[in-house]
Write a protein that holds these residues in place. Structure first.
Motif, mmCIF file in Angstrom:
data_model
loop_
_atom_site.group_PDB
_atom_site.id
_atom_site.type_symbol
_atom_site.label_atom_id
_atom_site.label_comp_id
_atom_site.label_asym_id
_atom_site.label_seq_id
_atom_site.Cartn_x
_atom_site.Cartn_y
_atom_site.Cartn_z
ATOM 1 N N PRO A 112 26.727 -4.706 11.063
ATOM 2 C CA PRO A 112 25.556 -3.849 10.825
ATOM 3 C C PRO A 112 24.266 -4.370 11.468
ATOM 4 N N ALA A 113 24.066 -5.672 11.482
ATOM 5 C CA ALA A 113 22.850 -6.225 12.102
ATOM 6 C C ALA A 113 22.803 -5.913 13.589
ATOM 7 N N GLY A 114 23.926 -5.954 14.264
ATOM 8 C CA GLY A 114 23.985 -5.630 15.684
ATOM 9 C C GLY A 114 23.977 -4.142 15.943
ATOM 10 N N PHE A 115 24.682 -3.394 15.099
ATOM 11 C CA PHE A 115 24.776 -1.941 15.265
ATOM 12 C C PHE A 115 23.402 -1.289 15.182
ATOM 13 N N ALA A 116 22.521 -1.847 14.361
ATOM 14 C CA ALA A 116 21.173 -1.284 14.180
ATOM 15 C C ALA A 116 20.383 -1.235 15.484
ATOM 16 N N THR A 117 20.735 -2.071 16.456
ATOM 17 C CA THR A 117 20.068 -2.044 17.757
ATOM 18 C C THR A 117 20.330 -0.724 18.472
ATOM 19 N N PHE A 118 21.488 -0.132 18.229
ATOM 20 C CA PHE A 118 21.912 1.047 18.982
ATOM 21 C C PHE A 118 21.827 2.363 18.213
ATOM 22 N N GLY A 119 21.950 2.307 16.904
ATOM 23 C CA GLY A 119 21.966 3.558 16.160
ATOM 24 C C GLY A 119 21.813 3.355 14.671
ATOM 25 N N ASN A 120 21.725 4.464 14.000
ATOM 26 C CA ASN A 120 21.586 4.505 12.556
ATOM 27 C C ASN A 120 22.950 4.255 11.916
ATOM 28 N N ALA A 121 22.988 3.397 10.937
ATOM 29 C CA ALA A 121 24.249 3.087 10.257
ATOM 30 C C ALA A 121 24.909 4.332 9.675
#
Length: 134
Positions: A112-121
């Protein structure tokens, strides 16, 4: 001359089966890390990644200078590498710590910490990201 042409064919097609996928275009998804295949315990606050089981298990000897994947995933040389992910003008590098089992080899999981760079969880996925193992 015949020997040389056979050697060329062997090297061309023989090595093709040894060299694994080290880059691609796929869908980014969020995953919750824990104890991963590399033997590390990670949290959702850390920026870590998972690759497909095919990419993980066939990580090439030619890139790693190691022996390649073994029966013990903790010793897989891919665990010493990171993955560079890019989508539009956003990019991120994350440690590879795990693999996922699916039919699609081009997808990449990010904590989730990395995914937040690209999009909304809440979206869950980001399509058409490019990635490469570095």
């Amino acid at each position: 001359m015949l020997f040389i042409s056979h050697l060329y064919l062997f090297l061309t097609f023989g090595l093709a089966s040894v060299v694994a996928q080290t880059h691609g275009v796929g869908t980014l998804f969020s995953f919750t890390p824990g104890l991963g295949a590399c033997g590390f315990t990670n949290t959702s606050e850390q920026i870590v990644a998972s690759v497909s089981s095919a990419v993980f298990s066939k990580f090439p000897v030619l890139i790693s200078q190691d022996r390649g994947a073994t029966a013990n995933p903790n010793k897989n040389p891919i665990c010493k590498h990171k993955i560079f992910i890019k989508s539009g003008n956003k990019n991120l590098t994350a440690a590879i710590v795990d693999f996922y089992v699916a039919k699609v080899d081009d997808n990449v999981g990010l904590s989730p910490a990395g995914f937040a760079t690209f999009g909304n969880a809440d979206d869950g996925i980001v399509p058409n990201v490019t990635w490469s193992i570095v």
